[in-house]
Structure formats: C-alpha cells, structure tokens
Design an enzyme around this catalytic site. Structure first.
Site, PDB file in Angstrom:
ATOM      1  N   GLU A  26     -72.168  80.841 -40.775  1.00  0.00           N
ATOM      2  CA  GLU A  26     -72.535  81.802 -39.711  1.00  0.00           C
ATOM      3  C   GLU A  26     -71.542  82.878 -39.354  1.00  0.00           C
ATOM      4  OE1 GLU A  26     -74.433  79.693 -36.229  1.00  0.00           O
ATOM      5  OE2 GLU A  26     -76.045  79.136 -37.619  1.00  0.00           O
ATOM      6  N   GLU A  66     -80.144  75.346 -41.816  1.00  0.00           N
ATOM      7  CA  GLU A  66     -80.354  74.853 -40.597  1.00  0.00           C
ATOM      8  C   GLU A  66     -81.649  75.126 -39.922  1.00  0.00           C
ATOM      9  OE1 GLU A  66     -77.159  75.652 -37.720  1.00  0.00           O
ATOM     10  OE2 GLU A  66     -75.765  75.018 -39.131  1.00  0.00           O
TER      11      GLU A  66
HETATM   12  C1  FCB Z   1     -75.949  77.142 -34.973  1.00  0.00           C
HETATM   13  C2  FCB Z   1     -74.809  76.391 -35.300  1.00  0.00           C
HETATM   14  C3  FCB Z   1     -74.744  75.074 -34.922  1.00  0.00           C
HETATM   15  C4  FCB Z   1     -75.555  74.566 -33.724  1.00  0.00           C
HETATM   16  C5  FCB Z   1     -76.902  75.055 -33.909  1.00  0.00           C
HETATM   17  C6  FCB Z   1     -77.755  74.977 -32.605  1.00  0.00           C
HETATM   18  O1  FCB Z   1     -76.010  78.434 -34.792  1.00  0.00           O
HETATM   19  O2  FCB Z   1     -74.402  76.563 -36.733  1.00  0.00           O
HETATM   20  O3  FCB Z   1     -73.176  74.404 -35.020  1.00  0.00           O
HETATM   21  O4  FCB Z   1     -74.696  74.906 -32.783  1.00  0.00           O
HETATM   22  O5  FCB Z   1     -76.903  76.656 -33.997  1.00  0.00           O
END
Ligand code: FCB
Length: 443
Positions: free
Chosen positions: A167, A353
């Site tokens: 990210e 994610e």
């Molecule tokens: C993302 C992150 C992860 C976690 C989630 C909820 O942005 O990569 O570490 O904090 O959000």
C-alpha cells in the site's frame, strides 16, 4: 453461504493475509526499534498508546498459525518480513535470528502445502532510517534494495510470489500528509517525496529480485472508491482528485511511467529534481497486481475557499459501517476489478486484502461473526462476477487470519477469522473461519 471453491476456475487461489508488526511480537527475537514504536509512544497517536511489542505472539506461535491456514484450506498465505527484524539498524549487520525466523516460516508453509506470498515492507521502518528522513530521503531506495537482497537471498528461492511494498498510498499519503500513521507528518513536501520514493524503492527492489532469479513479482495497492457528495461540479472535482491520489497515482507510475495531472497539480513543485528520470526503474515489469479493497469515501470541496490543494473534505456516508467506521460497499471492488486492467492489461489481478472489523463481534460470543460472513460473501460474489466478465482475477485473500494490532486504532478493531485473546494469546476460530473452511473444501 459463501460461494464454494468449485464455483471458481480450477487454478483460482484463496488466501489469508497478515503482516509482521501486526502479529509477530516485535519485542522478541532481536528486532530493532521502528518508527511505529516511536509513533505509538507519542501521546495522541495510537489508541491506548498500544504498540506491536507483543501483538499475537506469532514469533513463538507461528506453527500453530500455519496449521490454522492449512486447516482452513487456504492455498496461499500472504505474510510480510520486518525490515527491523532482519536489519535492526536498517542497514549493516543482519540479525541472524530474524533471518532464521523467516526461513523456517517459509519452510513451515511449504511443509503444509501452502504457497508463501511475501511482502517485503508492511510499514515498520527501522527507527535509524527514520532518523535519516525515512521515505523523504531518496537514499531509501538503495537501503530498501539492500534489505531486499539480504532477505530474498535467504528465502527468495522458496517463496511463491513477492511484492516489495504494501500500500504505497498508506506509506506516503496517510503517513506524511494526513499524519494518521507513522511518522505522523502533515507536510506536502514530505508527502510528494514519499510518494515518489516509495515507487522508486518498489522498482529497485523488483530489479534486485529479478537479479536473484525470482519470478512472480507484483505490487500491492490499496484502493477506495471515491464518491462525490452531491452532483455539483465541485463535488465531482473533489472525488476525481482523491481518486487520482488514492487509486491512480501509484498504479499509473508503475505501469505507465506517468503521474495523473490532477495530482501533479498539487505535488509537482515538491517532487525531487529529475523525478521523471526515475520512471525507467519504477516501470520495471511486474507479473501481477494486488488490490486491497475495504470501502469507499465520500468527498466534497473544502469548506474554506482558500484551502490549499487538494481542497477536499470527507463526508459521512449513509451505508452500514464496520467497526472501523468504514461503509460496506462491494460495488467499489467491482469498479476496481474493471478499471485496473486499463493499466495492467492481461496481468493477473489478486485481491490481496479484503475483510472487515467487528469490535467485540457478539458481546457474549466473540467468535459469532455473521456480519463478517456476509461481508466476505458479498465481496467474493463481486470477484465471481468480475471473472464472468472476463477480468483476469486469479485469487482472493482475506484480511486477516488473526485479530491483530490495527495500527493507530490499537487492538480494539478485530479483523480476524480467528479470535485472539490478547491476555492469553489463545486462538479460537470464529464462525467465519468455519464458513470459509467449508467453502474451500475440495470435493
Ligand atoms: C490495510 C493494511 C492492513 C490492515 C487493514 C485493515 O490498509 O494493509 O495492515 O491494517 O488495512
């Protein structure tokens, strides 16, 4: 009910994701101090001033955690390597214990039939490098390349995939413009430099890994759907500029070697001299793109007409929210799975994610999490639809395997498929874990 594995193409992969600082327990094993330790030790930055010293105690419980990954039926486990655990000073002498840990972790995955998906950097910058300006300092690309060489010389022969940086938006914008994450700056010049250097570091690390003979190298970007608060031109403009900052800047840099004009409008005066010359490195080819998706945001123009760029303001949205206060909006994921191929063409897309936080789940039973099952179901349906529309989506990872350290919000938001009791560190699978286990059963 979650869709079943058999509703997906044969080679589609399901995974779970975690990150080093959020689960390992940073105080153990000879790791060096990080800027997150300092950020958390400064009043007002992190709920309860909590930090990752103990976290989930994964450093000692990794075998049990990998058993949980295997028993759920996941094909892949996305984990990250802590720079400060491998190089306590950020540079110089490696910590043998740290290298040994990742070595046995990777072997542990392979022994269990799990593909290791490594992320090199998930936010715990060694404090001595923060002293030198961290992501503001161009030299970070070289420091990061050296770290990459050291850790991947040890595990690169056995990982299934690798991505340099988790990210880039969070590493740069959230941390240097909004000040919500370490190092907690609110400074446009620092932001511009961090945005560029994080991509330069991505490129350098990718080159290093190619040099080591590694393949299946990617980039992981987070994306948030930007919705205008009303149909005024000003609101549309606000949403467009935030979409450019959040969703297009990094993707465009990596795949096209350009930055969106809406972003250059604000940051160009603050970029380092000769920034265009770095695109040769930044655009070094990748093999896949990862999209982290959780929510959307609603934007309008800033209240004061004199507000400096980007002159936007966030608004509260009407949709049901998770414990993060994030609206649940699966259509945003649909948008990105459609949009990303404009940049990446046929490259495989992984949803690296996706998941949701509950605060206590159900008060009397912290493993009863029907909301999470519904959230996962709705987003997995979006993935199915994208595949049916011909998008090259090849895998889906849930965030997260375990309840863990949720950065500035400490341990209260619980993202896990598995409940962690932060007193005893006991793990208990939630209903969502069982639902996924059923969905992933092979016929
Ligand atoms: C993302 C992150 C992860 C976690 C989630 C909820 O942005 O990569 O570490 O904090 O959000």
């Amino acid at each position: 009910m979650l869709p079943h594995r058999s509703d997906f193409p044969d080679n589609f992969l399901f995974g779970a994701a975690t990150s080093a600082y959020q689960i390992e327990g940073h105080a153990k094993g000879g790791a060096g101090r990080t800027h997150w330790d300092d950020f958390a030790a400064t009043p007002g930055n992190v709920a309860g001033a909590e930090n990752g010293s103990v976290a989930c105690g994964h450093l000692d419980r990794w075998a049990e955690d990998l058993d949980l990954v295997r028993d759920a039926g996941f094909d892949v486990y996305r984990f990250s390597t802590s720079w400060a655990r491998v190089l306590p000073e950020g540079r110089g002498t490696p910590n043998t214990e740290g290298l040994d840990f990742y070595d046995k972790l990777v072997d542990g995955m392979l022994e269990r039939g799990i593909k290791p998906a490594a992320t090199l950097y998930h936010w715990e910058l060694p404090a001595p490098l923060a002293d030198l300006g961290g992501w503001r300092n161009r030299d970070i690309a070289g420091w990061f390349a050296d770290f990459t060489e050291i850790i991947m010389s040890r595990i690169g022969d056995r990982v299934w995939s690798a991505a340099p940086i988790n990210e880039p938006w969070c590493v740069s914008w959230l941390s240097h413009f909004e000040g919500h994450h370490a190092p907690g700056l609110r400074d446009i010049r620092a932001t511009a430099r961090a945005m560029h250097h994080v991509l330069l570091a991505h490129g350098r690390a990718t080159e290093v890994m190619r040099g080591l003979g590694m393949s299946n190298l990617g980039a992981v970007c987070n994306m948030e759907y930007a919705t205008p608060v009303d149909d005024s031109l000003a609101a549309q403009k606000a949403a467009t500029v935030q979409d450019a900052i959040y969703n297009r800047f990094f993707l465009s840099g990596i795949t096209k070697g350009t930055y969106p004009t809406e972003v250059l409008e604000g940051i160009e005066p603050h970029l380092p001299a000769g920034w265009q010359d770095d695109f040769a490195t930044i655009t070094t080819p990748i093999d896949w793109i990862g999209v982290n998706y959780y929510t959307r945001k609603i934007y309008g123009p800033a209240d004061e007409p004199s507000a400096p760029w980007p002159a936007t303001r966030e608004h509260d949205g009407p949709l049901p929210k998770t414990a993060m206060g994030w609206e649940i909006y699966p259509n945003g994921l649909a948008h990105f799975l459609q949009m990303v191929p404009d940049y990446t063409g046929d490259l495989p897309i992984y949803v690296t994610e996706n998941g949701m936080a509950g605060l206590v789940e159900r008060d009397n039973d912290p493993t009863d999490d029907p909301d999470r099952i519904a959230y996962l179901r709705d987003h997995i349906h979006v993935v199915q639809a994208a595949i049916a529309n011909g998008m090259p989506v090849k895998g889906y990872f849930t965030w997260s395997l375990l309840d863990n350290y949720e950065w500035a919000l400490g341990y209260a938001p619980r993202f896990g498929l598995v409940h962690v009791d932060f007193e005893t560190l006991n793990r208990t699978p939630k209903a969502s874990y069982d639902a996924l286990r059923k969905a992933l059963t092979r016929p």
